[in-house]
Design a protein around this motif. Structure first.
Motif, PDB file in Angstrom:
ATOM      1  N   ALA A 237       0.844  -1.208   0.000  1.00  0.00           N
ATOM      2  CA  ALA A 237       0.000   0.000   0.000  1.00  0.00           C
ATOM      3  C   ALA A 237       0.876   1.254   0.000  1.00  0.00           C
ATOM      4  O   ALA A 237       2.005   1.234   0.482  1.00  0.00           O
ATOM      5  N   ILE A 238       0.335   2.323  -0.569  1.00  0.00           N
ATOM      6  CA  ILE A 238       1.065   3.598  -0.547  1.00  0.00           C
ATOM      7  C   ILE A 238       0.493   4.433   0.592  1.00  0.00           C
ATOM      8  O   ILE A 238      -0.723   4.628   0.679  1.00  0.00           O
ATOM      9  N   GLU A 239       1.375   4.900   1.477  1.00  0.00           N
ATOM     10  CA  GLU A 239       0.897   5.667   2.631  1.00  0.00           C
ATOM     11  C   GLU A 239       0.766   7.138   2.267  1.00  0.00           C
ATOM     12  O   GLU A 239       1.665   7.721   1.657  1.00  0.00           O
ATOM     13  N   VAL A 240      -0.386   7.716   2.620  1.00  0.00           N
ATOM     14  CA  VAL A 240      -0.591   9.153   2.401  1.00  0.00           C
ATOM     15  C   VAL A 240      -0.916   9.764   3.762  1.00  0.00           C
ATOM     16  O   VAL A 240      -1.890   9.370   4.408  1.00  0.00           O
ATOM     17  N   ASP A 241      -0.095  10.699   4.216  1.00  0.00           N
ATOM     18  CA  ASP A 241      -0.334  11.358   5.500  1.00  0.00           C
ATOM     19  C   ASP A 241      -1.077  12.669   5.235  1.00  0.00           C
ATOM     20  O   ASP A 241      -0.562  13.554   4.558  1.00  0.00           O
ATOM     21  N   SER A 242      -2.296  12.767   5.778  1.00  0.00           N
ATOM     22  CA  SER A 242      -3.138  13.922   5.447  1.00  0.00           C
ATOM     23  C   SER A 242      -3.064  15.039   6.499  1.00  0.00           C
ATOM     24  O   SER A 242      -3.781  16.028   6.381  1.00  0.00           O
ATOM     25  N   THR A 243      -2.186  14.881   7.516  1.00  0.00           N
ATOM     26  CA  THR A 243      -2.171  15.847   8.626  1.00  0.00           C
ATOM     27  C   THR A 243      -2.047  17.290   8.134  1.00  0.00           C
ATOM     28  O   THR A 243      -2.777  18.167   8.560  1.00  0.00           O
ATOM     29  N   GLU A 244      -1.118  17.511   7.217  1.00  0.00           N
ATOM     30  CA  GLU A 244      -0.831  18.891   6.802  1.00  0.00           C
ATOM     31  C   GLU A 244      -1.541  19.255   5.496  1.00  0.00           C
ATOM     32  O   GLU A 244      -1.279  20.302   4.924  1.00  0.00           O
TER      33      GLU A 244
ATOM     34  N   SER B  73      -4.913  19.779   2.813  1.00  0.00           N
ATOM     35  CA  SER B  73      -6.350  20.061   2.746  1.00  0.00           C
ATOM     36  C   SER B  73      -7.019  18.859   2.070  1.00  0.00           C
ATOM     37  O   SER B  73      -6.347  18.029   1.449  1.00  0.00           O
ATOM     38  N   LEU B  74      -8.338  18.830   2.188  1.00  0.00           N
ATOM     39  CA  LEU B  74      -9.110  17.736   1.584  1.00  0.00           C
ATOM     40  C   LEU B  74      -8.799  17.614   0.087  1.00  0.00           C
ATOM     41  O   LEU B  74      -8.536  16.528  -0.433  1.00  0.00           O
ATOM     42  N   GLU B  75      -8.810  18.765  -0.587  1.00  0.00           N
ATOM     43  CA  GLU B  75      -8.588  18.767  -2.045  1.00  0.00           C
ATOM     44  C   GLU B  75      -7.186  18.247  -2.377  1.00  0.00           C
ATOM     45  O   GLU B  75      -6.998  17.512  -3.349  1.00  0.00           O
ATOM     46  N   GLN B  76      -6.219  18.634  -1.527  1.00  0.00           N
ATOM     47  CA  GLN B  76      -4.839  18.188  -1.790  1.00  0.00           C
ATOM     48  C   GLN B  76      -4.733  16.669  -1.656  1.00  0.00           C
ATOM     49  O   GLN B  76      -4.053  16.012  -2.456  1.00  0.00           O
ATOM     50  N   VAL B  77      -5.428  16.120  -0.638  1.00  0.00           N
ATOM     51  CA  VAL B  77      -5.379  14.665  -0.453  1.00  0.00           C
ATOM     52  C   VAL B  77      -6.035  13.974  -1.652  1.00  0.00           C
ATOM     53  O   VAL B  77      -5.496  13.012  -2.212  1.00  0.00           O
ATOM     54  N   VAL B  78      -7.207  14.507  -2.045  1.00  0.00           N
ATOM     55  CA  VAL B  78      -7.925  13.898  -3.174  1.00  0.00           C
ATOM     56  C   VAL B  78      -7.046  13.932  -4.431  1.00  0.00           C
ATOM     57  O   VAL B  78      -6.892  12.921  -5.123  1.00  0.00           O
ATOM     58  N   ASP B  79      -6.434  15.080  -4.694  1.00  0.00           N
ATOM     59  CA  ASP B  79      -5.584  15.201  -5.890  1.00  0.00           C
ATOM     60  C   ASP B  79      -4.439  14.200  -5.855  1.00  0.00           C
ATOM     61  O   ASP B  79      -4.101  13.569  -6.850  1.00  0.00           O
ATOM     62  N   LYS B  80      -3.838  14.080  -4.656  1.00  0.00           N
ATOM     63  CA  LYS B  80      -2.685  13.197  -4.522  1.00  0.00           C
ATOM     64  C   LYS B  80      -3.086  11.740  -4.810  1.00  0.00           C
ATOM     65  O   LYS B  80      -2.440  11.048  -5.602  1.00  0.00           O
ATOM     66  N   ILE B  81      -4.191  11.310  -4.176  1.00  0.00           N
ATOM     67  CA  ILE B  81      -4.599   9.913  -4.352  1.00  0.00           C
ATOM     68  C   ILE B  81      -5.105   9.691  -5.783  1.00  0.00           C
ATOM     69  O   ILE B  81      -4.850   8.651  -6.400  1.00  0.00           O
TER      70      ILE B  81
END
Ligand code: DC
Length: 424
Positions: free
Chosen positions: A196-203, A205-213
Motif C-alpha cells: 500500500a502507498i501511505e498518504v499522511d493527510s495531517t498537513e 487540505s481535503l482537495e490536496q489529499v484527493v488530488d494526490k490519491i
C-alpha cells in the motif's frame, strides 16, 4: 472484474469523505465498509446486547440482513430493509462498531458481501482491512493516516456542527481508544498492506489529499500513461489557443437577435419543446457544443437558447445537393467536413469560427440516429477543444420515433467540460 481501489486507515483520517470524492471523480462505486460494521452494532445495541459480548452478538447475526443501496452518488445502508444511514453515525455506534468488528464471526459474516460488490464494479472501498484481507489483489492500495490530534480536531468540528455536545478531549480519547482496539484485535487488525502507498493527510487540505490519491490511482491503473501515449501518437499540430470573448459583427448580431425569437416562436408552436440545463450555456461565445444527432432540426434546436450565433460542422455531401440548399445552410453557419478521414481543413475552419467568437456545434456520432440510440462518438471534438483550449458543452436531444407536429422534444445541456478536464 472491475478496477478495485482499497483505501484503509484509522478512524477519522477522512477516509470516507475522500473515498466519496474520488469515487465521484473517477465514476467508481464508493463502498463504505465501516457502515456495515456500524449497522451490526446498531442492531445489537437496539436489542440491548453489549457489542463486545461476542456470544450474544453471534446469536443475533442470523436475524440481520444488511445491504448497500445506491441512489445517484449516495450510498444508503439498509438494515433488514430499514434505511439506517443516519442513525449509525453517533459516537455510541462508533464505539460499538469497533467492538463488534473484533468478533471473527462478524467479519466472516460481512466478508463475502464486500467481495461480491468489488467483483461486479469499478469500486473504491474504504475500511481497515481492505488491502490486507478483503481485496488482497486490489489494483491500488492506499493507507491514509493523520495524527490522532488532527483527526480528533476534524471529528470534533463535524460532531459540533451536527449539534453533538461531546468535548474535544472526549473525541480524542475515543479516537485513541478506537485506534488501540482496531490495531490490537486478533483478527484482521488495522495495518498497512506491504504494497500500500501511505498518504499522511495531517498537513494537507481535503482537495490536496484527493488530488494526490487521484494521481496515484491514475498512475497505477495506467490511465495517465495511456492518455499521454495517445496525445503523443497523434502529434497535435501547433495552434494558438482561442482568445475567448470576442464581439461579433454588430450588424450580424442585430439580424441574429431579430431572427432568433421568431424561430423560437415557430418551433414552440409546432413542437412540444422543452429545454433543461440552459444555465450551463456560457453567455459568451467560443464554446463547442457536442450533441447527439437526431434530426435535421438539431442545429436549430441547439442554436435557439444560445445568445451567440453558432457555426456547424456538417457532412460534405450536404454541400453538393442543390445550390439553393447549399447557400441556405452556409448562411446559417454550416461548413463542410469530409467524414472518415482526418479533414484538416475542417479543423482549421473550426478554429477560425471559434476565434471569431462564434460557438461551434459538432455531432460527434457523424450521422443521424433514427431510433434515438446514441452511437459511438468520434474523437475530433476533443482534438479541437485541445487545440483551441475552449470548453465543450455536452448536448442531448431526445424524442420518441419520428419528428412530427406537437412531438415532445427535450434538449438537455450538460455542464461545460474544460479542456483540462478532458485530460488532453
Ligand atoms: O470507518 P468507520 O469509522 O465507519 O468504521 C467503524 C468501525 O468499524 C471502526 O472502528 C473499525 C471497524 N471496521 C473494520 O474493522 N473493518 C472495516 N473494513 C471497516 C470498519
Amino acid at each position: 472484474m472491475g478496477i478495485n481501489v482499497a483505501l484503509d486507515g484509522p478512524s477519522g483520517a477522512g477516509n470516507s469523505t475522500i473515498a466519496k470524492m474520488l469515487a465521484k471523480k473517477l465514476k467508481y462505486v464508493y463502498v463504505d465498509t465501516g457502515a456495515l460494521y456500524r449497522s451490526i452494532a446498531y442492531y445489537v445495541i437496539s436489542k440491548d446486547v453489549k457489542p463486545d459480548d461476542a456470544q450474544s452478538v453471534n446469536a443475533l447475526l442470523g436475524e440481520i440482513d444488511v445491504k448497500l443501496a445506491y441512489e445517484g452518488d449516495a450510498q444508503k445502508v439498509l438494515l433488514n430493509g430499514e434505511d439506517v444511514s443516519d442513525k449509525i453515525r453517533t459516537p455510541e455506534i462508533s464505539m460499538g462498531a469497533s467492538a463488534v468488528s473484533a468478533i471473527p464471526e462478524v467479519r466472516e459474516f460481512l466478508f463475502s458481501l464486500q467481495q461480491n460488490i468489488a467483483k461486479e464494479n469499478d469500486i473504491i472501498m474504504d475500511g481497515r482491512d481492505i488491502g490486507t484481507v478483503v481485496l488482497p489483489n486490489a489494483d491500488v492500495k492506499i493507507f491514509l493516516t493523520a495524527t490522532a490530534e488532527e483527526r480528533a480536531n476534524r471529528r470534533y468540528k463535524e460532531l459540533s456542527e451536527k449539534g453533538d455536545t461531546s468535548t474535544y478531549e472526549e473525541v480524542l480519547q475515543d479516537i485513541i481508544q478506537r485506534d488501540y482496539n482496531d490495531t490490537h484485535r486478533e483478527i484482521a487488525p488495522l495495518k498497512k498492506a506491504d504494497d500500500a502507498i501511505e498518504v499522511d493527510s495531517t498537513e494537507l487540505s481535503l482537495e490536496q489529499v484527493v488530488d494526490k490519491i487521484y494521481g496515484i490511482i491514475l498512475d497505477k491503473t495506467g490511465k495517465t500513461e495511456k492518455a499521454e501515449k495517445r496525445v503523443s501518437a497523434r502529434k497535435l499540430p501547433e495552434a494558438e489557443p482561442v482568445v475567448r470573448g470576442k464581439k461579433l459583427n454588430p450588424i450580424k448580431m442585430i439580424f441574429y437577435n431579430i431572427l432568433r425569437p421568431i424561430v423560437i416562436f415557430l418551433f414552440k408552436c409546432y413542437y412540444n419543446l422543452s429545454y433543461e440545463g440552459k444555465e450551463n450555456i456560457p453567455k459568451d461565445g467560443s464554446n463547442i457544443f457536442a450533441s447527439n444527432h437526431r434530426s435535421y432540426t438539431d442545429p436549430v434546436l441547439i442554436a435557439m437558447p444560445t445568445r451567440v450565433p453558432c457555426s456547424y460542422m456538417a457532412k460534405d455531401e450536404l454541400f453538393h445537393q442543390n445550390v439553393f440548399f447549399t447557400l441556405l445552410i452556409k448562411a446559417f453557419g454550416a461548413f463542410p467536413v469530409t467524414r472518415g478521414k482526418g479533414d484538416t481543413a475542417a479543423i482549421d475552419l473550426s478554429m477560425e469560427k471559434l476565434n471569431k467568437g462564434r460557438n461551434l456545434v459538432i455531432f460527434p456520432e457523424g450521422t443521424r440516429s433514427k431510433d434515438g440510440k446514441v452511437g459511438k462518438g468520434k474523437t475530433g471534438v476533443a482534438l479541437i477543444a485541445a487545440l483551441a483550449q475552449v470548453p465543450v458543452i455536452p448536448v442531448g436531444i431526445s424524442f420518441e420515433g419520428k419528428l412530427k407536429f406537437r412531438r415532445k422534444i427535450v434538449v438537455r445541456f450538460g455542464k461545460p467540460i474544460s479542456a483540462e478536464e478532458l485530460n488532453i
